[in-house]
Design a protein around this motif. Sequence first.
Motif, PDB file in Angstrom:
ATOM      1  N   ASN A 294       1.145  -0.926   0.041  1.00 51.06           N
ATOM      2  CA  ASN A 294       0.009   0.197  -0.545  1.00 51.06           C
ATOM      3  C   ASN A 294       0.980   1.222  -0.382  1.00 51.06           C
ATOM      4  O   ASN A 294       0.570   2.085   0.088  1.00 51.06           O
TER       5      ASN A 294
ATOM      6  N   SER B  67      -6.020   8.813   6.738  1.00 48.09           N
ATOM      7  CA  SER B  67      -6.091   6.917   6.610  1.00 48.09           C
ATOM      8  C   SER B  67      -5.690   6.032   7.878  1.00 48.09           C
ATOM      9  O   SER B  67      -5.822   4.639   8.258  1.00 48.09           O
TER      10      SER B  67
ATOM     11  N   CYS C 181     -11.658  11.009 -10.017  1.00 45.76           N
ATOM     12  CA  CYS C 181     -11.616  10.568  -8.632  1.00 45.76           C
ATOM     13  C   CYS C 181     -13.225  11.446  -7.917  1.00 45.76           C
ATOM     14  O   CYS C 181     -14.003  11.079  -6.982  1.00 45.76           O
TER      15      CYS C 181
ATOM     16  N   LYS D  37     -16.309   9.968  -9.410  1.00 42.35           N
ATOM     17  CA  LYS D  37     -16.537   8.760  -9.121  1.00 42.35           C
ATOM     18  C   LYS D  37     -17.562   9.076  -7.534  1.00 42.35           C
ATOM     19  O   LYS D  37     -18.683   8.975  -7.443  1.00 42.35           O
ATOM     20  N   GLU D  38     -17.059   9.983  -7.044  1.00 34.34           N
ATOM     21  CA  GLU D  38     -17.414  11.133  -5.583  1.00 34.34           C
ATOM     22  C   GLU D  38     -18.892  11.804  -5.967  1.00 34.34           C
ATOM     23  O   GLU D  38     -20.274  11.286  -5.566  1.00 34.34           O
TER      24      GLU D  38
ATOM     25  N   GLU E  85     -21.361   8.816  -7.570  1.00 34.64           N
ATOM     26  CA  GLU E  85     -22.218   8.616  -5.766  1.00 34.64           C
ATOM     27  C   GLU E  85     -22.594   9.514  -4.889  1.00 34.64           C
ATOM     28  O   GLU E  85     -23.528   8.167  -3.906  1.00 34.64           O
TER      29      GLU E  85
ATOM     30  N   ARG F   3      -8.505  10.375  -0.400  1.00 38.56           N
ATOM     31  CA  ARG F   3      -9.666   9.638  -0.325  1.00 38.56           C
ATOM     32  C   ARG F   3      -9.673   8.466  -1.239  1.00 38.56           C
ATOM     33  O   ARG F   3      -9.804   7.146  -0.571  1.00 38.56           O
ATOM     34  N   SER F   4      -9.666   8.737  -2.308  1.00 38.43           N
ATOM     35  CA  SER F   4      -9.040   7.545  -3.579  1.00 38.43           C
ATOM     36  C   SER F   4      -8.542   6.401  -3.134  1.00 38.43           C
ATOM     37  O   SER F   4      -8.318   5.280  -3.158  1.00 38.43           O
TER      38      SER F   4
ATOM     39  N   LYS G 161      -9.167   4.594  -0.300  1.00 39.94           N
ATOM     40  CA  LYS G 161      -9.778   3.089  -1.042  1.00 39.94           C
ATOM     41  C   LYS G 161      -8.562   2.621  -1.281  1.00 39.94           C
ATOM     42  O   LYS G 161      -9.609   0.740  -1.378  1.00 39.94           O
ATOM     43  N   TRP G 162      -8.521   3.104  -2.187  1.00 40.54           N
ATOM     44  CA  TRP G 162      -7.008   1.885  -2.896  1.00 40.54           C
ATOM     45  C   TRP G 162      -6.583   0.602  -2.185  1.00 40.54           C
ATOM     46  O   TRP G 162      -6.155   0.167  -2.166  1.00 40.54           O
TER      47      TRP G 162
ATOM     48  N   GLU H  41      -7.181  -0.023   0.952  1.00 39.77           N
ATOM     49  CA  GLU H  41      -8.646  -0.587   1.748  1.00 39.77           C
ATOM     50  C   GLU H  41      -8.964  -1.792   0.929  1.00 39.77           C
ATOM     51  O   GLU H  41      -9.496  -2.888   1.327  1.00 39.77           O
ATOM     52  N   SER H  42      -8.812  -1.923  -0.824  1.00 39.56           N
ATOM     53  CA  SER H  42      -8.918  -2.747  -1.059  1.00 39.56           C
ATOM     54  C   SER H  42      -8.177  -3.581  -1.372  1.00 39.56           C
ATOM     55  O   SER H  42      -8.451  -4.884  -1.967  1.00 39.56           O
TER      56      SER H  42
END
Length: 329
Positions: free
Chosen positions: A80, A104, A198, A201-202, A205, A320-321, A324-325, A327-328
Amino acid sequence: MSLQIFTNPSHGLAQLCYSRRISCKVRLSRVQATPPSSILLQMDESNNNLPKSKKSFDLHDASKGSLSNLSADSMLRQANTVGIIGGISTDSTLNFVRKLEDWSSKDGKSSLPFVLCSDPKLKKELLLYEENSYPSLYHRIKRTPADQKQIVENLRNKRRSLESCGAKLILMPCHIAHTWYDEVCEGSSVPMLHMGDCIVKELEEAKMKPLEAGNHLRVGVMASSATLSAGFYQEKLQNNGFEAVLPDKATMEHTVIPAIEAMKRDDMEGAGNLLRIALQVLLVQAVNVVVLGSDEMRDLLPGDDPLLKKCVDPMDALARSAIKWAESL
């Protein structure tokens, strides 16, 4: 350019390797009071002394010795690890890093390890390019045109250096640098986020509804002339079903450019008032929200300004993106 930086989340130390051709001076900056997840590196390829920073600390001989003993294998081998290319404003870049660190590490999580590459030469090149987009502001100053090929190659070099350090994701928290996003990420071995993607996408959403029935959802874009001319925010919005609304010629001439002139005179109050007018002109055009693609403009308004509730910040979306990356994984 051969440059490697390795960071250790536990100790906040770094190891720096560079070629004989380039002299790199390092400045390590703590991002927060708690043990930092990473360190910041500032490069000076011209071999000039770097200015001191209140947020920085110097490497003493003992520290330098410790750095040289660090093993690369124990450093940036985490899946990461984020690589960050600094932009025009050091303050803006560090503000982005602080957000990345803070957001984070919520809920007791470890903050993302990162490597930040900051080059004063690149800053000057990007600043020259942006200032040349305002000929009315700088007509009294004889300027050489910005060399876009040189900018692209410099950005590519930074990306390659971060990849060689072990970065698994590349970020450019700089609006104007995204003008050359496609060229910079070409051939990259790791993903590279685009701020336009980014923020879009938000917005998707958020599932907002158009203010006028039967129309596409309208999104305003407020940014510098150079960023607006590059058109990447408009393109990303339109490709995803949004209608991009830009300041018209009169708004640019009578509010946006005068606001920038006021900033150059350090008249921040006047600049802020002009920016408010420009934002209101966009919002009365049935715009749901405004993409604020300029950190200079963003900093003109206090955090509790009601107009900011109608604005979205691509820098925040980028942070934020990235989280999320991670966390994935």
